[in-house]
Motif scaffolding. Sequence first.
Motif, mmCIF file in Angstrom:
data_model
loop_
_atom_site.group_PDB
_atom_site.id
_atom_site.type_symbol
_atom_site.label_atom_id
_atom_site.label_comp_id
_atom_site.label_asym_id
_atom_site.label_seq_id
_atom_site.Cartn_x
_atom_site.Cartn_y
_atom_site.Cartn_z
ATOM 1 N N THR A 30 0.836 -1.200 0.000
ATOM 2 C CA THR A 30 0.000 0.000 0.000
ATOM 3 C C THR A 30 0.870 1.249 0.000
ATOM 4 O O THR A 30 1.896 1.315 0.672
ATOM 5 C CB THR A 30 -0.913 0.032 1.248
ATOM 6 N N ASP A 33 -3.198 5.796 -1.309
ATOM 7 C CA ASP A 33 -4.418 5.163 -1.813
ATOM 8 C C ASP A 33 -4.134 4.221 -2.981
ATOM 9 O O ASP A 33 -5.058 3.771 -3.665
ATOM 10 C CB ASP A 33 -5.448 6.223 -2.239
ATOM 11 N N ASP A 34 -2.873 3.916 -3.235
ATOM 12 C CA ASP A 34 -2.509 2.946 -4.276
ATOM 13 C C ASP A 34 -2.282 1.583 -3.639
ATOM 14 O O ASP A 34 -1.655 1.473 -2.590
ATOM 15 C CB ASP A 34 -1.233 3.378 -5.009
ATOM 16 N N LYS A 35 -2.752 0.549 -4.314
ATOM 17 C CA LYS A 35 -2.560 -0.820 -3.840
ATOM 18 C C LYS A 35 -1.937 -1.636 -4.968
ATOM 19 O O LYS A 35 -2.371 -1.563 -6.116
ATOM 20 C CB LYS A 35 -3.899 -1.449 -3.452
ATOM 21 N N LEU A 36 -0.922 -2.419 -4.625
ATOM 22 C CA LEU A 36 -0.233 -3.259 -5.602
ATOM 23 C C LEU A 36 -0.270 -4.706 -5.125
ATOM 24 O O LEU A 36 0.152 -5.008 -4.002
ATOM 25 C CB LEU A 36 1.215 -2.798 -5.773
ATOM 26 N N CYS A 57 -12.652 0.782 -6.200
ATOM 27 C CA CYS A 57 -11.300 0.760 -6.774
ATOM 28 C C CYS A 57 -11.341 0.895 -8.289
ATOM 29 O O CYS A 57 -12.310 0.501 -8.953
ATOM 30 C CB CYS A 57 -10.584 -0.548 -6.428
ATOM 31 N N TYR A 66 4.668 3.031 -11.072
ATOM 32 C CA TYR A 66 4.334 3.012 -9.647
ATOM 33 C C TYR A 66 5.138 4.079 -8.931
ATOM 34 O O TYR A 66 6.352 4.173 -9.099
ATOM 35 C CB TYR A 66 4.631 1.631 -9.058
#
Length: 336
Positions: A30, A33-36, A57, A66
């Motif tokens: 995390t 607010d970005d999730k990988l 999402c 990224y």
Amino acid sequence: MKRLTCERSKADPCLFFKWDKKYGLIVWLTWIDDKLCIAHPETVDSQKEEMKTHFECDDVGEVKDYIGCKVDFDREEGSVKFTQPVLVRSLSDEFEDIEQGENPLTPMKPGDILTKCEEESFKLEAERHSRYRTGVGKLLYLAKHSRPDIANAVRELSRHAHCPGKRCACALDIGRSDSNYATDKDTRRSVTGTVVYLNDAPIVFGSVTQTHVTLSVTEAGLAAGVSLVQDMMYVYRIMKSMELQVQLPMLVEMDNSGAKDLANSWSVGGRTRHVDVRMYFLRELKEDGLISIKHVAGSANEADIFTKNVDAVSLHKHVEQLCGKDGLYESLKKKS
């Protein structure tokens, strides 16, 4: 993340993981607010769909960039390459009014060390000072994520951001562990250079002015070794937190024989009594079987480029190990 039955890493609060009986490890990273999601292809889609049931999402598909880095996969070679073309373009546009010559063979002049500007007539005026700070800020972000080869040069530039002289501005325009003893002529502090590998890939590196004055080359090397081991222990804790196995002992390589010998022995006294805390830190980890400390020749130590402005031959020798094959450096090597 608990609803996805993921466990938070005890080493890094932004890392979550779980184990699938069929496909193995599933990792979620995390960043605000970005999730990988990193996992076997068969499980990534199902994990994303499950995430969407709990949060609103946007699915952007396979990761291509990224946190400001462009990500390129070469599955034949089994490699991942990080670049920052947008930031490079921004730097180019920011300083497009400056006359550009041929590409330099090194980030800074070999052997050069920037010193504090004392003469008022040589200090930058307010507008150029502001541009200098902007340029250094962008270079710091570039060096941190995708260009370890410029780390030492940028470290020097950033030290003078509060009061740069015209010589600093000219330097900006051309824009394992190692130490460089008493490098800073203003404070006589040494420089630490470190690089940590995981499965032969560099994952942590640094070029940092030491926070204290050391009294010998050996002490400076010992301080650099401690900084390296701190980074290695962080990586070790991340791996162990995800229930992954780490082959022990982890290998620590130094090009300072004195520092290596001190860490490998229990002798104390004389001119090293004042650094016993650092020695005990390394010695105890060695006694516990977590690290093994060995000597590496200076010419074979790529951390050398993090402590000093080296010549083109030395720089280009280590760039491929740290950055992969780089088109710019390949062309520059032919010229040199």
